[in-house]
Design a protein around this motif. Structure first.
Motif, PDB file in Angstrom:
ATOM      1  N   ALA A 319     -20.854 -13.053  33.228  1.00  0.00           N
ATOM      2  CA  ALA A 319     -21.536 -11.798  32.891  1.00  0.00           C
ATOM      3  C   ALA A 319     -22.533 -11.933  31.750  1.00  0.00           C
ATOM      4  O   ALA A 319     -23.306 -10.999  31.498  1.00  0.00           O
ATOM      5  CB  ALA A 319     -20.502 -10.723  32.533  1.00  0.00           C
ATOM      6  N   VAL A 320     -22.546 -13.057  31.037  1.00  0.00           N
ATOM      7  CA  VAL A 320     -23.505 -13.211  29.938  1.00  0.00           C
ATOM      8  C   VAL A 320     -24.927 -13.157  30.497  1.00  0.00           C
ATOM      9  O   VAL A 320     -25.282 -13.893  31.422  1.00  0.00           O
ATOM     10  CB  VAL A 320     -23.280 -14.531  29.186  1.00  0.00           C
ATOM     11  N   GLY A 321     -25.723 -12.284  29.936  1.00  0.00           N
ATOM     12  CA  GLY A 321     -27.103 -12.093  30.380  1.00  0.00           C
ATOM     13  C   GLY A 321     -27.255 -11.021  31.434  1.00  0.00           C
ATOM     14  O   GLY A 321     -28.360 -10.491  31.618  1.00  0.00           O
ATOM     15  N   ARG A 322     -26.198 -10.682  32.141  1.00  0.00           N
ATOM     16  CA  ARG A 322     -26.292  -9.696  33.221  1.00  0.00           C
ATOM     17  C   ARG A 322     -26.183  -8.262  32.688  1.00  0.00           C
ATOM     18  O   ARG A 322     -25.838  -8.032  31.540  1.00  0.00           O
ATOM     19  CB  ARG A 322     -25.221  -9.944  34.275  1.00  0.00           C
ATOM     20  N   PRO A 440     -30.907   4.676  32.969  1.00  0.00           N
ATOM     21  CA  PRO A 440     -30.765   3.591  33.945  1.00  0.00           C
ATOM     22  C   PRO A 440     -29.287   3.373  34.266  1.00  0.00           C
ATOM     23  O   PRO A 440     -28.406   3.837  33.542  1.00  0.00           O
ATOM     24  CB  PRO A 440     -31.325   2.389  33.192  1.00  0.00           C
ATOM     25  N   LEU A 441     -29.023   2.683  35.328  1.00  0.00           N
ATOM     26  CA  LEU A 441     -27.668   2.222  35.610  1.00  0.00           C
ATOM     27  C   LEU A 441     -27.598   0.715  35.413  1.00  0.00           C
ATOM     28  O   LEU A 441     -28.570   0.002  35.679  1.00  0.00           O
ATOM     29  CB  LEU A 441     -27.268   2.560  37.045  1.00  0.00           C
ATOM     30  N   PRO A 442     -26.474   0.202  34.951  1.00  0.00           N
ATOM     31  CA  PRO A 442     -26.333  -1.251  34.813  1.00  0.00           C
ATOM     32  C   PRO A 442     -26.350  -1.915  36.186  1.00  0.00           C
ATOM     33  O   PRO A 442     -25.702  -1.450  37.128  1.00  0.00           O
ATOM     34  CB  PRO A 442     -24.976  -1.413  34.119  1.00  0.00           C
ATOM     35  N   ASN A 446     -30.340  -7.251  37.025  1.00  0.00           N
ATOM     36  CA  ASN A 446     -31.198  -7.135  35.849  1.00  0.00           C
ATOM     37  C   ASN A 446     -30.562  -7.996  34.762  1.00  0.00           C
ATOM     38  O   ASN A 446     -29.447  -7.709  34.309  1.00  0.00           O
ATOM     39  CB  ASN A 446     -31.306  -5.684  35.385  1.00  0.00           C
ATOM     40  N   ARG A 447     -31.272  -9.027  34.338  1.00  0.00           N
ATOM     41  CA  ARG A 447     -30.556 -10.008  33.514  1.00  0.00           C
ATOM     42  C   ARG A 447     -31.501 -10.828  32.641  1.00  0.00           C
ATOM     43  O   ARG A 447     -32.710 -10.873  32.876  1.00  0.00           O
ATOM     44  CB  ARG A 447     -29.737 -10.950  34.402  1.00  0.00           C
ATOM     45  N   SER A 466     -35.525 -10.381  33.523  1.00  0.00           N
ATOM     46  CA  SER A 466     -35.782  -9.868  34.867  1.00  0.00           C
ATOM     47  C   SER A 466     -35.292  -8.425  34.916  1.00  0.00           C
ATOM     48  O   SER A 466     -34.085  -8.158  34.813  1.00  0.00           O
ATOM     49  CB  SER A 466     -35.055 -10.708  35.915  1.00  0.00           C
ATOM     50  N   TRP A 467     -36.241  -7.488  35.052  1.00  0.00           N
ATOM     51  CA  TRP A 467     -35.911  -6.073  34.893  1.00  0.00           C
ATOM     52  C   TRP A 467     -36.638  -5.233  35.925  1.00  0.00           C
ATOM     53  O   TRP A 467     -37.842  -5.379  36.132  1.00  0.00           O
ATOM     54  CB  TRP A 467     -36.287  -5.608  33.481  1.00  0.00           C
ATOM     55  N   SER A 468     -35.894  -4.366  36.602  1.00  0.00           N
ATOM     56  CA  SER A 468     -36.472  -3.370  37.496  1.00  0.00           C
ATOM     57  C   SER A 468     -35.660  -2.097  37.348  1.00  0.00           C
ATOM     58  O   SER A 468     -34.421  -2.138  37.400  1.00  0.00           O
ATOM     59  CB  SER A 468     -36.427  -3.848  38.949  1.00  0.00           C
ATOM     60  N   PRO A 469     -36.304  -0.946  37.144  1.00  0.00           N
ATOM     61  CA  PRO A 469     -35.554   0.288  36.896  1.00  0.00           C
ATOM     62  C   PRO A 469     -34.654   0.721  38.044  1.00  0.00           C
ATOM     63  O   PRO A 469     -33.598   1.293  37.829  1.00  0.00           O
ATOM     64  CB  PRO A 469     -36.653   1.325  36.644  1.00  0.00           C
ATOM     65  N   GLY A 470     -35.042   0.498  39.274  1.00  0.00           N
ATOM     66  CA  GLY A 470     -34.194   0.859  40.392  1.00  0.00           C
ATOM     67  C   GLY A 470     -34.408   2.281  40.882  1.00  0.00           C
ATOM     68  O   GLY A 470     -35.000   3.127  40.204  1.00  0.00           O
TER      69      GLY A 470
END
Length: 573
Positions: A319-322, A440-442, A446-447, A466-470
């Motif tokens: 989970a590190v980074g996620r 946002p939701l986790p 996205n990491r 790496s990010w996208s709002p969704g």
């Protein structure tokens, strides 16, 4: 207390020796709000503390010059706090380009050096998303667990406010200072909100409405973000200095490159850091606290991989980074046929949580904010000699852009004197802005990862975001647009023009990446912020957050940091 942690005769802010201290009780990595508050709280309790910060110590007497640097023609936000593009290199591989270096400050005080200063508590709903709505996960902590630390954080930072937000739960204690009065432009929008049945309230601000804690009241420079020259707005260097007064030692420009791990003892033994001179040192301690922000906390754990942890230190869960999270912002800008008093003050005084607790998402939560600094400044208009909304939205879409970077359009003639003054009057003073902070939701996709194809000034892989709002955030944003446009349509004023704007790459509230939880297979730290995998390694800051709602995170960063310090003092050290 180990006296070697505060060598006599060395100025606190200008110490040049960067050799390690003898073994300390606690080594804290990062001197932003989380690290500063943990350092002060522990040093105040008599523990020996060493604080390592990758960036500089900034003298408070230099702040007026930094303000002038921002205000000069062509001034950029990034230049104010000395971004080092090689040291601070990063990459972005998500659908949205994440402009990391416009959102953070590496330096003593961290991002509180350039933040806006809003400090709401997270409402109860933010801790209970799975229970209430069947999405995301619940925190392993409740609002009641954090309430006393919220109150302590408000006292430590110095918050001006009043308990008039109907969504935020009980306040056992009043705010330390009275709130700032509504701005002139706020009154225009509050009237429209009342007609629509939208409840508004004051904004709790970490800035002094009167003298507090040895700092002056706000004197109205209006450049709060990116720099407050007077010190009326809180920044975390305040608590770094307090920690030093109690015996803690700060080493600035000490970039931690990895943590050394002893698998036989299941403990971190040292932080390996490098100085500007190229010297590499080991700082030993009994306990270690990572407090370098969501991106750098994850990156340092990933850089500290070993045979025992081939995928990164404390990362048996993967989970590190996620679960990287960020707040998108959407809203409108426009012009009225009357004065709005733009740029008279540099911070918000009114907002609304009316739409914060939906019956069932989507859409999710959003918070309405009424802007006092919308539209261009006088200098921008005078030098550009144009003021159309189309041009303005281009600048708003990338706040780091110099407003002088583009040539005049349509071969406009250069004008001077009275003609220029008339042009400025025609294009200044009647802009307005209403924005919404979006929940946002986790998402594990996205990491933050390591980019092995690009290295920083030290030769280490840079962090890749790496990010996208969704779709959840985008549906919430559409609902927010509808509400904001209803408010504009209800204004008792002539609306000359209005345009939608979106900041999908976020507000600078990077969170997640080392989430807390009770299940070691799904989280990185436990409710006391100790990593599940390593006995003496803790993480502090928004990287541990499970969800972030639609509220600025800094007060919750402070509250969880103070709770961590109490745990370390009473249970560990």
């Amino acid at each position: 207390m180990n006296s070697s942690l505060n060598p006599g005769g060395v100025n606190k802010l200008t110490e040049t020796t960067r050799t390690p201290s003898s073994k300390a009780d606690v080594c804290i990595i990062g001197a932003g709000p989380a690290g500063a508050l943990v350092a002060h709280s522990l040093s105040q309790r008599g523990h020996s503390v060493i604080l390592l910060e990758a960036g500089k110590s900034f003298e408070s007497t230099d702040r007026p010059e930094r303000m002038e640097r921002f205000l000069r023609p062509g001034g950029e936000r990034r230049s104010v706090w000395d971004v080092d593009e090689e040291r601070d290199a990063f990459s972005s591989s998500g659908r949205e380009r994440y402009t990391l270096n416009t959102k953070r400050v590496k330096g003593v005080g961290g991002s509180t050096l350039h933040w806006g200063g809003r400090v709401e508590r997270f409402p109860e709903k933010d801790f209970e998303m799975e229970t209430r709505y069947g999405v995301a996960s619940d925190w392993p902590l409740s609002y009641d667990d954090l309430e006393p630390y919220y109150a302590l954080a408000e006292r430590e930072l110095g918050v001006a406010g009043t308990d008039d937000n109907p969504v935020t739960p009980r306040h056992e204690e009043p705010y330390p200072m009275e709130p700032f009065p509504p701005s002139y432009s706020d009154e225009l929008f509050v009237e429209a909100c009342e007609k629509l049945g939208i409840e508004t309230h004051s904004v709790p601000n970490a800035r002094n409405s009167r003298g507090y804690d040895g700092r002056s009241s706000c004197v109205g420079y209006g450049t709060c973000s990116p720099v407050c020259p007077s010190g009326a707005k809180y920044s975390a260097d305040v608590h770094v200095e307090k920690a030093q007064d109690e015996g803690a030692r700060l080493i600035d420009q000490a970039a931690v490159r990895r943590l050394e791990y002893d698998s036989s003892a299941n403990r971190v033994t040292a932080a390996l850091y490098q100085t500007p001179e190229g010297d590499l040192y080991r700082q030993e301690a009994r306990q270690f606290v990572l407090a370098a922000g969501a991106v750098e906390n994850a990156r340092l754990l990933l850089l500290s991989r070993s045979d025992a942890f081939p995928n990164g230190l404390a990362n048996s869960s993967g989970a590190v980074g996620r679960y990287f999270m960020e707040h998108p912002y959407v809203g409108v800008i426009g012009r009225l046929a009357q004065s709005t008093g733009q740029h008279r003050i540099g911070f918000g005084t009114t907002e609304s949580y009316q739409f914060y607790e939906p019956e069932g998402p989507p859409p999710g939560s959003f918070k309405l904010e009424f802007e006092n600094e919308a539209g261009p400044k006088v200098l921008d208009i005078a030098l550009q000699q144009r003021g159309t909304l189309a041009d303005l939205s281009n600048v708003l879409a990338d706040p780091s852009r110099s407003t002088l970077a583009e040539p005049l359009k349509n071969n406009q003639p250069v004008i001077w004197g009275d003609e220029l003054l008339d042009s400025v009057r025609d294009h200044y003073g009647n802009y307005f802005g209403i924005s919404a902070e979006i929940e946002p939701l986790p998402d594990p996709n996205n990491r933050v990862t390591l980019n092995d194809d690009q290295t920083d000034a030290f030769g280490d892989p840079v962090p890749d975001v790496s990010w996208s709002p969704g779709s959840y955030s985008k549906r919430t944003a559409e609902r927010a647009f509808d509400v904001i446009e209803e408010i504009v349509d209800t204004l008792d004023a002539t609306v000359e023009a209005v345009e939608r704007v979106s900041f999908w790459d976020g507000a600078g509230h990077s969170s997640g990446t080392t989430r807390m939880g009770t299940d070691p297979s799904e989280s990185v730290v436990n409710p006391n912020l100790r990593t599940h995998d390593v006995e003496n390694l803790y993480v502090s800051g928004a990287s541990t957050f499970v969800t972030i709602g639609a509220t600025q995170p800094t007060l919750t960063i402070a509250a969880t940091a103070l709770r961590l310090a109490e745990h370390l003092d009473s249970e560990v050290l």
